[in-house]
Design an enzyme around this catalytic site. Structure first.
Site, PDB file in Angstrom:
ATOM      1  N   ASN A 410      45.896  -4.818  11.152  1.00 41.13           N
ATOM      2  CA  ASN A 410      46.718  -4.045  10.216  1.00 41.13           C
ATOM      3  C   ASN A 410      45.837  -3.410   9.153  1.00 41.13           C
ATOM      4  O   ASN A 410      45.254  -4.119   8.324  1.00 41.13           O
ATOM      5  CB  ASN A 410      47.759  -4.932   9.540  1.00 41.13           C
ATOM      6  CG  ASN A 410      48.543  -4.173   8.478  1.00 41.13           C
ATOM      7  OD1 ASN A 410      49.408  -3.369   8.791  1.00 41.13           O
ATOM      8  ND2 ASN A 410      48.218  -4.397   7.209  1.00 41.13           N
ATOM      9  N   GLU A 411      45.691  -2.079   9.191  1.00 37.82           N
ATOM     10  CA  GLU A 411      45.132  -1.230   8.137  1.00 37.82           C
ATOM     11  C   GLU A 411      43.634  -1.384   7.918  1.00 37.82           C
ATOM     12  O   GLU A 411      43.091  -0.772   6.982  1.00 37.82           O
ATOM     13  CB  GLU A 411      45.898  -1.419   6.816  1.00 37.82           C
ATOM     14  CG  GLU A 411      47.356  -1.010   6.920  1.00 37.82           C
ATOM     15  CD  GLU A 411      48.097  -0.932   5.602  1.00 37.82           C
ATOM     16  OE1 GLU A 411      49.168  -0.312   5.569  1.00 37.82           O
ATOM     17  OE2 GLU A 411      47.590  -1.483   4.605  1.00 37.82           O
ATOM     18  N   ASN A 412      42.908  -2.140   8.744  1.00 35.31           N
ATOM     19  CA  ASN A 412      41.491  -2.345   8.465  1.00 35.31           C
ATOM     20  C   ASN A 412      40.625  -1.157   8.861  1.00 35.31           C
ATOM     21  O   ASN A 412      39.617  -0.871   8.193  1.00 35.31           O
ATOM     22  CB  ASN A 412      41.000  -3.618   9.156  1.00 35.31           C
ATOM     23  CG  ASN A 412      41.645  -4.862   8.575  1.00 35.31           C
ATOM     24  OD1 ASN A 412      42.205  -4.824   7.474  1.00 35.31           O
ATOM     25  ND2 ASN A 412      41.599  -5.959   9.301  1.00 35.31           N
ATOM     26  N   GLY A 415      41.281   1.121   6.143  1.00 36.02           N
ATOM     27  CA  GLY A 415      40.623   0.622   4.949  1.00 36.02           C
ATOM     28  C   GLY A 415      39.141   0.937   4.927  1.00 36.02           C
ATOM     29  O   GLY A 415      38.576   1.309   3.886  1.00 36.02           O
ATOM     30  N   SER A 456      46.663  -0.492  13.473  1.00 31.97           N
ATOM     31  CA  SER A 456      47.768   0.296  12.931  1.00 31.97           C
ATOM     32  C   SER A 456      47.500   0.458  11.451  1.00 31.97           C
ATOM     33  O   SER A 456      47.404  -0.538  10.722  1.00 31.97           O
ATOM     34  CB  SER A 456      49.097  -0.403  13.172  1.00 31.97           C
ATOM     35  OG  SER A 456      50.173   0.395  12.741  1.00 31.97           O
TER      36      SER A 456
END
Length: 799
Positions: A410-412, A415, A456
């Site tokens: 999730n979002e890494n 990021g 994602s």
């Protein structure tokens, strides 16, 4: 045949040189709560008062007795949270450092005092951080250095309650010769034939080495058996014309028992296992097209617009989540017309009971691997744990027909690109090797029947920005964080996997969590139960944009915040559904909460439904009628995600604020199955641009869409007038509240929990024209009263 003994009784927790009764499965917090040694962390500011629990080492003790004629006895922990040493008769059996794995120890012939010593998760994280070096993350807690539920350490919707304990069952397994160590059913469909390729690995005792073993399996009338070659066997079963498993709304969910038996050379049963499987195919169409790169779920050859919701752990103390609670919460998802649940990567691989219910209800499951919002070291000791954890859980979950996607994180990836990670990382590992290397290899090896995506959001490659809405999956957080919800309409993502808007929980939930507090948006307890950075600032900005902030009126602030949440999510879903097939799905953040808190959830921390839940039921229905604002005026959209044609007559009316019809017309429109029909609203029906006294209503088949050309604070609403009566249902704990409008009443809402903490209404926001009536059915209201009913009704034009 293998024997199993559950070890849930007789445990104690050491606390201040005393022994407290312990419940297994459970955790330190649940045992301390049961002993009244700590206050409830969900109430008031108690979360801060019990922070010491997570920074302390703990021990669980019992006496292990067993007497078996089997050759081997294993002590099996289905979940140890997290850094632990297991000792028997004052000798170490081994250590663990992963909450998400099963751990097994040979205790054949061994008895005596059994102790499980848990180190503080903070101490373990600090130890690993010293070995791997510092990595950036989105929160000031060390969750990326330990394989533990990340949101134990707090999140922008969750408390910091760092647990320890035996959070899943503990048992003894007694067995001889051999046992089934790993079972992997690869289920596929070839034309009208269902195929099961069963891959099985055994573990043997010393006496079982070299002995002939047979695997026998049966499913849906098909039977076969095969002899093992060494410790492994592959058995194939063909099922003629099985009924296919479908997502809810697309067909039925037939499930078949796959029975497996391990036999020795004499035909004696050594071990057995049963999985419920379903026959279906699933793929993600990621083809490039004129709009970018798609991300469309295709199940049994049918392209699906996903109507999903994100799932977080349902309790920050996850051992308290029972199969019954899973079923209730997932039934609430179904009631909201949700067809996919995304299990988010800062939480858990949930219990099998969760996936069992999803199988039965037709809820597709998108399963994240457990990485979220941080740079994760790829060195030891974490790398070996990550691989073992992934293997354990892929094998455990792959029998479930509902599981349709593995997602790396999730979002890494986003990021790394956008959250200023590259400079502080200075070339150190951060997880990319997991998401683009290790995890896809494990899925390809163990579960090739399902698709995998690296993250994602993710655009499919580094050729595009990870969160580019034109490619792959997208998270829409500029809206809420910085922009009004109208900006959802500025683009059309190929698949929106996260978006949402906050609102406070139900009033009864707040009163339970903040007893005695004079509630205000900025009262101490309200602020403590608001974990998002500038959360109240963003809530107030959303209210101010559309209504203006009510001064000194908490009840109205509370109502308006919930209205804005429902409208915001509806604005996104309506726009993106109307853009099908370019946009192929929405997964709202979030379905549920893990404690009482202001958050993005549709179901609050006490299980009460927010207005958002009812709005999801509307915008996620198979058939949706919308008036989608565009730069050229509202566009009428007939969205038909059902399997049959939709032909209807749409009545369009332009009205003034007093309810007078200024122009009316009927349109005959049709939408084929799984399609959207869009039509510009005829000019004479359009309210004047910027008009504060005209609005547009579209009605068809009991569905309604409204369009107001200005913000509510700029519209000349009449003073709302309506009549209320109560109709009790004889012999039932049910009351109908019937409201008849005498003026325009916009977004009327009954807050049922004001009638009683257990009262539940069957409707959310509803807009009534003069003369119209609505009937709201209330269950669990023990003392019906007209005045109480009126006091529980709110609308945007006034009370």
């Amino acid at each position: 045949m293998k024997d199993v003994t559950q070890l849930h009784e007789g445990w104690s927790l050491r606390h201040e040189d005393a022994l407290l009764p312990a419940r297994v499965p459970g955790c330190v917090h649940t045992d301390l709560l049961a002993a009244q040694a700590i206050p409830d962390p969900f109430i008031g500011h108690n979360e801060s008062e019990i922070a010491w629990v997570g920074r302390q080492a703990w021990s669980y003790v019992t006496e292990l007795h067993h007497d078996s004629e089997h050759e081997r006895t294993d002590l099996v922990f289905e979940g140890l949270d997290t850094a632990a040493e297991v000792r028997l008769a004052d000798q170490s059996l081994g250590t663990t450092r992963n909450m998400h794995r099963v751990h097994r120890f040979d205790v054949t012939g061994r008895t005596g005092p059994l102790e499980v010593r848990f180190a503080s998760a903070y101490d373990e994280a600090d130890r690993v951080r010293a070995l791997t070096a510092e990595r950036p993350n989105a929160y000031p807690e060390p969750f990326q250095y330990i394989r533990k539920m990340a949101c134990s350490f707090g999140w922008d919707w969750g408390p910091t309650v760092v647990t320890a304990g035996m959070w899943r069952p503990v048992r003894l397994e007694h067995w001889s010769t051999a046992r089934l160590a790993e079972v992997r059913p690869l289920v596929s469909v070839d034309g009208s034939t269902g195929r099961v390729e069963l891959r099985v690995r055994t573990e043997r005792t010393a006496n079982g080495a070299g002995r002939r073993l047979t695997l026998r399996a049966a499913v849906a009338g098909a039977e076969a058996e095969v002899a093992f070659e060494g410790d492994d066997a592959v058995l194939r079963l063909d099922v003629a014309e099985p009924a296919l498993w479908w997502p809810r709304g697309y067909g039925q969910q037939p499930l078949y028992d796959l029975d497996m038996t391990l036999l020795d050379e004499r035909g004696d049963r050594l071990d057995a296992r049963t999985h419920r499987i379903g026959f279906r195919t699933v793929e993600i169409d990621r083809s490039a097209d004129a709009h970018g790169t798609g991300f469309t779920f295709v199940v049994n050859g049918v392209r699906i617009f996903v109507r999903g919701a994100n799932w977080i752990p349902d309790d920050v103390l996850p051992s308290r989540v029972t199969p019954e609670r899973y079923r209730k919460r997932l039934a609430q998802a179904v009631e909201a017309n949700i067809d996919l649940i995304r299990v988010w990567g800062g939480g858990l691989y949930e219990d099998d009971a969760f996936y069992d219910v999803c199988d039965e209800l037709g809820l597709m499951v998108w399963q994240d691997f457990l990485f979220a919002c941080a740079a994760y070291p790829e060195e030891q000791p974490l790398r070996g744990e990550v691989e073992a954890e992934a293997r354990d859980n892929v094998v455990r979950l792959m029998p479930h027909a509902s599981l349709v996607l593995w997602n790396g994180n999730n979002e890494n990836l986003w990021g790394f690109r956008d959250w200023d990670w590259e400079q502080p990382l200075a070339g150190n590992s951060w997880g990319e090797g997991y998401y683009l290397g290790l995890l896809p290899r494990i899925v390809a090896e163990l579960d090739p029947t399902r698709p995998y995506t690296a993250g994602s959001p993710w655009s499919g490659s580094w050729d595009h920005h990870p969160n580019d809405p034109r490619h792959g999956t997208h998270h829409s957080w500029e809206v809420w964080n910085r922009q009004d919800y109208a900006e959802y309409r500025a683009d059309v993502p190929r698949f929106c996997a996260e978006f949402g808007w906050q609102a406070p929980p139900a009033l009864a939930t707040l009163r339970r969590a903040l007893p005695g507090e004079l509630l205000a948006p900025d009262s101490p307890g309200m602020l403590h139960h608001q974990k998002a950075v500038d959360g109240n600032v963003k809530l107030n900005r959303g209210i101010e944009c559309h209504f203006g902030l009510p001064e000194g009126d908490f009840d109205r602030w509370h109502y308006l915040a919930q209205v804005v949440q429902a409208r915001a999510v509806a604005a996104g879903v309506e726009h993106w559904r109307a853009s099908w097939p370019v946009c192929a799905g929405t997964v709202v953040w979030q379905l549920n909460d893990c404690w009482p808190v202001s958050s993005w959830a549709a179901v609050d921390g006490d299980g009460r439904l927010k207005p958002l839940h009812h709005e999801l039921r509307r915008v996620y229905a198979d058939r949706l009628l919308t008036l989608v604002p565009t730069g050229d005026g509202p566009v009428l959209a007939l969205d038909n995600q059902s399997g049959s044609d939709w032909r209807t007559t749409i009545v369009l009316r332009r009205l003034n604020a007093e309810g007078t019809v200024l122009h009316e017309a009927s349109l005959e429109l049709a939408a084929a199955p799984r399609t959207v029909t869009r039509r510009a609203v005829p000019g004479p029906l359009l309210p004047g641009e910027g008009s504060s006294s005209e609005f547009l209503v579209a009605d068809a088949d009991g569905l309604r869409a409204v369009h107001f050309p200005v913000a509510d604070k700029d519209f000349d609403y009449p003073v709302p007038e309506y009549d209320v009566r109560l109709d009790a249902v004889a012999g039932a704990d049910v009351v109908d509240i019937v409201i008849t409008a005498r003026t325009l009443v916009r977004d009327l809402l009954l807050q049922a929990d004001r009638l009683g903490p257990d009262a539940v209404a069957d409707r959310g926001l509803v807009t009534l024209l003069p003369g119209e009536e609505t009937r709201i059915t209330v269950r669990g209201w023990t003392d019906p009263d007209m005045r109480a009913a009126r006091d529980a009704l709110f609308n945007v034009g006034g009370v």
